[in-house]
Structures are given as structure tokens and as C-alpha cells.
Design a protein around this motif. Structure first.
Motif, PDB file in Angstrom:
ATOM      1  N   ASP A 101       0.861  -1.174   0.000  1.00 30.51           N
ATOM      2  CA  ASP A 101       0.000   0.000   0.000  1.00 30.51           C
ATOM      3  C   ASP A 101       0.897   1.222   0.000  1.00 30.51           C
ATOM      4  O   ASP A 101       2.111   1.120   0.178  1.00 30.51           O
ATOM      5  N   TYR A 102       0.309   2.406  -0.208  1.00 29.99           N
ATOM      6  CA  TYR A 102       1.085   3.637  -0.102  1.00 29.99           C
ATOM      7  C   TYR A 102       0.242   4.707   0.552  1.00 29.99           C
ATOM      8  O   TYR A 102      -0.992   4.635   0.584  1.00 29.99           O
ATOM      9  N   LEU A 103       0.934   5.692   1.103  1.00 29.48           N
ATOM     10  CA  LEU A 103       0.284   6.791   1.816  1.00 29.48           C
ATOM     11  C   LEU A 103       0.980   8.075   1.399  1.00 29.48           C
ATOM     12  O   LEU A 103       2.210   8.167   1.457  1.00 29.48           O
ATOM     13  N   LEU A 104       0.193   9.054   0.945  1.00 28.62           N
ATOM     14  CA  LEU A 104       0.773  10.324   0.527  1.00 28.62           C
ATOM     15  C   LEU A 104       1.131  11.170   1.744  1.00 28.62           C
ATOM     16  O   LEU A 104       0.399  11.221   2.726  1.00 28.62           O
ATOM     17  N   ARG A 105       2.280  11.811   1.678  1.00 26.67           N
ATOM     18  CA  ARG A 105       2.703  12.737   2.712  1.00 26.67           C
ATOM     19  C   ARG A 105       2.340  14.158   2.296  1.00 26.67           C
ATOM     20  O   ARG A 105       2.510  14.508   1.133  1.00 26.67           O
ATOM     21  N   PRO A 106       1.829  14.993   3.226  1.00 26.90           N
ATOM     22  CA  PRO A 106       1.615  14.756   4.663  1.00 26.90           C
ATOM     23  C   PRO A 106       0.399  13.879   4.890  1.00 26.90           C
ATOM     24  O   PRO A 106      -0.544  13.877   4.096  1.00 26.90           O
ATOM     25  N   PHE A 107       0.415  13.121   5.997  1.00 26.20           N
ATOM     26  CA  PHE A 107      -0.671  12.223   6.289  1.00 26.20           C
ATOM     27  C   PHE A 107      -1.121  12.414   7.735  1.00 26.20           C
ATOM     28  O   PHE A 107      -0.390  12.947   8.568  1.00 26.20           O
ATOM     29  N   ALA A 108      -2.347  11.975   8.009  1.00 26.16           N
ATOM     30  CA  ALA A 108      -2.859  11.993   9.379  1.00 26.16           C
ATOM     31  C   ALA A 108      -2.479  10.670  10.043  1.00 26.16           C
ATOM     32  O   ALA A 108      -2.558   9.615   9.429  1.00 26.16           O
ATOM     33  N   VAL A 109      -2.077  10.731  11.310  1.00 28.69           N
ATOM     34  CA  VAL A 109      -1.634   9.523  11.998  1.00 28.69           C
ATOM     35  C   VAL A 109      -2.769   8.513  12.112  1.00 28.69           C
ATOM     36  O   VAL A 109      -2.546   7.304  12.032  1.00 28.69           O
ATOM     37  N   ASP A 110      -4.009   8.972  12.275  1.00 27.83           N
ATOM     38  CA  ASP A 110      -5.114   8.019  12.377  1.00 27.83           C
ATOM     39  C   ASP A 110      -5.302   7.253  11.078  1.00 27.83           C
ATOM     40  O   ASP A 110      -5.688   6.083  11.069  1.00 27.83           O
ATOM     41  N   GLU A 111      -4.975   7.905   9.947  1.00 26.93           N
ATOM     42  CA  GLU A 111      -5.047   7.196   8.675  1.00 26.93           C
ATOM     43  C   GLU A 111      -3.965   6.129   8.592  1.00 26.93           C
ATOM     44  O   GLU A 111      -4.212   5.003   8.159  1.00 26.93           O
ATOM     45  N   LEU A 112      -2.737   6.470   9.007  1.00 25.51           N
ATOM     46  CA  LEU A 112      -1.662   5.478   9.022  1.00 25.51           C
ATOM     47  C   LEU A 112      -2.045   4.316   9.932  1.00 25.51           C
ATOM     48  O   LEU A 112      -1.835   3.142   9.573  1.00 25.51           O
ATOM     49  N   ALA A 113      -2.590   4.594  11.100  1.00 27.61           N
ATOM     50  CA  ALA A 113      -2.986   3.531  12.026  1.00 27.61           C
ATOM     51  C   ALA A 113      -4.036   2.624  11.389  1.00 27.61           C
ATOM     52  O   ALA A 113      -3.980   1.395  11.536  1.00 27.61           O
ATOM     53  N   ALA A 114      -4.969   3.220  10.652  1.00 24.44           N
ATOM     54  CA  ALA A 114      -6.003   2.421   9.994  1.00 24.44           C
ATOM     55  C   ALA A 114      -5.395   1.542   8.902  1.00 24.44           C
ATOM     56  O   ALA A 114      -5.769   0.368   8.754  1.00 24.44           O
ATOM     57  N   ARG A 115      -4.463   2.101   8.130  1.00 26.11           N
ATOM     58  CA  ARG A 115      -3.806   1.299   7.093  1.00 26.11           C
ATOM     59  C   ARG A 115      -3.024   0.150   7.721  1.00 26.11           C
ATOM     60  O   ARG A 115      -2.992  -0.968   7.192  1.00 26.11           O
ATOM     61  N   ILE A 116      -2.352   0.415   8.835  1.00 28.33           N
ATOM     62  CA  ILE A 116      -1.594  -0.637   9.527  1.00 28.33           C
ATOM     63  C   ILE A 116      -2.531  -1.741   9.993  1.00 28.33           C
ATOM     64  O   ILE A 116      -2.261  -2.935   9.796  1.00 28.33           O
ATOM     65  N   ARG A 117      -3.651  -1.362  10.603  1.00 27.48           N
ATOM     66  CA  ARG A 117      -4.592  -2.381  11.075  1.00 27.48           C
ATOM     67  C   ARG A 117      -5.107  -3.235   9.932  1.00 27.48           C
ATOM     68  O   ARG A 117      -5.250  -4.455  10.073  1.00 27.48           O
ATOM     69  N   LEU A 118      -5.372  -2.610   8.791  1.00 32.80           N
ATOM     70  CA  LEU A 118      -5.845  -3.363   7.631  1.00 32.80           C
ATOM     71  C   LEU A 118      -4.793  -4.355   7.169  1.00 32.80           C
ATOM     72  O   LEU A 118      -5.070  -5.537   6.955  1.00 32.80           O
ATOM     73  N   ARG A 119      -3.555  -3.893   7.004  1.00 36.70           N
ATOM     74  CA  ARG A 119      -2.490  -4.801   6.526  1.00 36.70           C
ATOM     75  C   ARG A 119      -2.278  -5.950   7.508  1.00 36.70           C
ATOM     76  O   ARG A 119      -2.043  -7.094   7.104  1.00 36.70           O
ATOM     77  N   LEU A 120      -2.343  -5.681   8.802  1.00 35.90           N
ATOM     78  CA  LEU A 120      -2.127  -6.742   9.786  1.00 35.90           C
ATOM     79  C   LEU A 120      -3.276  -7.738   9.785  1.00 35.90           C
ATOM     80  O   LEU A 120      -3.065  -8.936   9.988  1.00 35.90           O
ATOM     81  N   ARG A 121      -4.482  -7.258   9.539  1.00 34.94           N
ATOM     82  CA  ARG A 121      -5.621  -8.179   9.459  1.00 34.94           C
ATOM     83  C   ARG A 121      -5.519  -9.066   8.234  1.00 34.94           C
ATOM     84  O   ARG A 121      -5.948 -10.219   8.249  1.00 34.94           O
ATOM     85  N   LEU A 122      -4.930  -8.551   7.153  1.00 36.67           N
ATOM     86  CA  LEU A 122      -4.764  -9.362   5.949  1.00 36.67           C
ATOM     87  C   LEU A 122      -3.740 -10.463   6.160  1.00 36.67           C
ATOM     88  O   LEU A 122      -3.773 -11.489   5.503  1.00 36.67           O
ATOM     89  N   GLY A 123      -2.796 -10.240   7.078  1.00 37.63           N
ATOM     90  CA  GLY A 123      -1.787 -11.253   7.354  1.00 37.63           C
ATOM     91  C   GLY A 123      -0.632 -11.174   6.376  1.00 37.63           C
ATOM     92  O   GLY A 123      -0.565 -10.298   5.507  1.00 37.63           O
ATOM     93  N   PRO A 124       0.345 -12.108   6.458  1.00 36.97           N
ATOM     94  CA  PRO A 124       1.517 -12.085   5.596  1.00 36.97           C
ATOM     95  C   PRO A 124       1.162 -12.368   4.153  1.00 36.97           C
ATOM     96  O   PRO A 124       0.138 -12.979   3.856  1.00 36.97           O
TER      97      PRO A 124
END
Length: 220
Positions: A101-124
Motif C-alpha cells: 500500500d502507499y500513503l501520501l505525505r503529509p498524512f494523518a496519523v489516524d489514517e496510518l494507524a487504519a492502514r496498519i490495522r488493515l495490513r495486519l488483518r490481511l496477514g503475511p
């Protein structure tokens, strides 16, 4: 991979990066920070993290080469690349569509946290690509959606909006964060509302709840 394996956070050594780190940890995201490309490769080789957040303008080696090395040496580690808008086009060719995935800078931390949660739920990479909430199932690899066991055809933007809702598991997603996740850039709240109405027609109006002043949530 164990679900508590830390996320490798590779951001430049700035006060803003330190603030991102503190906020993620305060939200319960297990994060190990590094601040240059060499440290990224060392950490990847020592022990695969559950996820790599990589700023493409990190000090050290060219980050395109770092990203390629990570994908080669640790193909099971998903990546969220942080990039300025002007470097997005060059970055897209390097990302694996099934997991990165990618995230444009500048970004909101809550958006990064949401992207992280999504990737972790998808697994390896190579693991399950299915997300489910109630009777709504999303296959992120093939871009398919099933509701009550029947396949529902969505446009790419509708799929992105639904994916952002499913990834939160029924929690409220603010309209502005939903916009950034689905469009990767700011769009009007009216446009978000339009696509929510499209989704309601296709998956059922009762499945998406509007939270006044808050956003939207997917009902189980």
C-alpha cells in the motif's frame, strides 16, 4: 507470523516522526522505529517484522533499492510506502498489488494507524486475502465481494470504500479518513456520501450506519 510481531516504522529522524511513533504506541500498535535505509535492511534480515512502513525519502541508500531488497529477501512482509505526491507514479510500479500500500505525505496519523490495522488483518503475503464482517466478505486479492453468499459487483471506488469500512470491523470511520483511504487524496464529504449511497443500493441500506457528526460504520 505472531500477531504481536512489531511493525517496523522507517521514518526520517524528525520531531514529526517521533510524534507519529508516540501516537501509534498510545493506540496499542507495537512499533519498532528505524531512521535510515541500512537500519531497515538490518532489521528485516534479523527478524521479519509483521509490516514495514517505509518513507521513500529516508536517509541512506536509494529507497527504491531498499524496497526491492525487502521484497526479495522478505517477500512475506507487507509494505506501506510513505511518499510525496510527486514520487507516487514512480513508486506504484514497485508495489505488489496483493499486499502493499502507499500513503501520501503529509498524512494523518489516524489514517496510518487504519492502514496498519488493515495490513495486519490481511496477514503475511501468501496468507488469507479474505476480510469479513457479518455477512459481508471481501476478497482483496481478486477484488470480489459477497453479501449473504451472493457475489456483488462493485466499481473500483465502491470496493475501496467498502474495504475501508470492513477493515474497521464495525467501528465508526470518519468521513475524512474514509475519503483519504478510498481516494488517497482529499475529496469532498458530499462525494463520500454519494458513494455510500451507491454501496447501500448494492449491499443493502441497513448494512451501513451513518453516525451524525462522526462518519459511517458497517453493521454486522
Amino acid at each position: 507470523m505472531p500477531p504481536n510481531e512489531p511493525v517496523l516504522l522507517a521514518l526520517p529522524p524528525t520531531a514529526a516522526s517521533a510524534s507519529v511513533l508516540r501516537t501509534l504506541r498510545s493506540e496499542g500498535v507495537p512499533v519498532n522505529p528505524v531512521s535510515d535505509g541500512i537500519a531497515v535492511l538490518d532489521a528485516i534480515r534479523a527478524r521479519d517484522p509483521s509490516l514495514l512502513v517505509l518513507d521513500v525519502e529516508l536517509p541512506g541508500p536509494d529507497q527504491a533499492a531498499v524496497l526491492a531488497a525487502v521484497q526479495s529477501e522478505a517477500p512475506n512482509v507487507p509494505v506501506i510506502a510513505v511518499t510525496p505526491r510527486e514520487r507516487r507514479a514512480g513508486l506504484l510500479g514497485q508495489l505488489r498489488g496483493d499486499r502493499d500500500d502507499y500513503l501520501l505525505r503529509p498524512f494523518a496519523v489516524d489514517e496510518l494507524a487504519a492502514r496498519i490495522r488493515l495490513r495486519l488483518r490481511l496477514g503475511p503475503v501468501g496468507g488469507t486475502t479474505m476480510l469479513r464482517h457479518g455477512e459481508v466478505t471481501v476478497d482483496t486479492e481478486f477484488g470480489e465481494v459477497h453479501v449473504d453468499g451472493r457475489r456483488v459487483a462493485l466499481s473500483p471506488t465502491e470496493f475501496s470504500v467498502l474495504l475501508a469500512l470492513v477493515a474497521e470491523g464495525g467501528s465508526v470511520v470518519p468521513a475524512d479518513r474514509l475519503a483519504r483511504q478510498a481516494w488517497s487524496e482529499p475529496v469532498s464529504a458530499n462525494l463520500v456520501q454519494v458513494y455510500i449511497s451507491y454501496l447501500r443500493r448494492k449491499i443493502g441500506p441497513e448494512r451501513i450506519r451513518t453516525v451524525r457528526g462522526g462518519g459511517y460504520a458497517l453493521e454486522a
